[in-house]
Enzyme design. Sequence first.
Site, short mmCIF file in Angstrom:
data_model
loop_
_atom_site.label_atom_id
_atom_site.label_comp_id
_atom_site.label_asym_id
_atom_site.label_seq_id
_atom_site.Cartn_x
_atom_site.Cartn_y
_atom_site.Cartn_z
N LYS A 206 0.85 -1.19 0.00
CA LYS A 206 0.00 0.00 0.00
C LYS A 206 0.89 1.24 0.00
CE LYS A 206 -3.76 -2.36 2.19
NZ LYS A 206 -4.68 -2.49 3.27
N HIS B 270 -3.44 1.84 5.09
CA HIS B 270 -2.91 3.11 4.60
C HIS B 270 -2.66 4.09 5.75
CE1 HIS B 270 -4.71 1.45 0.87
NE2 HIS B 270 -3.68 2.05 0.30
N SER C 55 -7.47 3.62 -1.45
CA SER C 55 -7.51 3.47 0.00
C SER C 55 -8.95 3.62 0.45
CB SER C 55 -6.65 4.56 0.66
OG SER C 55 -6.96 4.68 2.04
N GLY D 191 -9.90 4.28 3.50
CA GLY D 191 -9.95 5.39 4.44
C GLY D 191 -9.66 6.76 3.84
#
Length: 122
Positions: free
Chosen positions: A24, A51, A90, A92
Amino acid sequence: MSIQNSITLNDIPNVDMDESGVFKYIQIKLKHTQSEQEKIIIRGYEECEYHADIFDRVAPFLQNAGIQCFCLGGGRIRRTDEEIFVYGYSVGFGKADHDVTCGVIKEDLGPGPYVHWSDEGY
């Protein structure tokens, strides 16, 4: 001299990521609180499960040095000696602008691996 006065954005590497593997990554916009200078950096580490773990690893040091950090999004990188492939998103932070990410990586690494991206896959 305080830490805030001793670090500039030029002191911060544009790219810091693992040498190989699938991991990531996040794109972070930096803004120096005193000079108002800005730049975008790329960070990616296989050991970070989320992340947010990458952001938590990078941001505290920079914030203590008077640099504001804003995560612009993330995704994944698949890196070999011949290729750096940027893709995904991601949950988030949302999807980073992979074109910008590839530009930062190409500028930082110079000629070398083939750097490209896609909105397909995860």
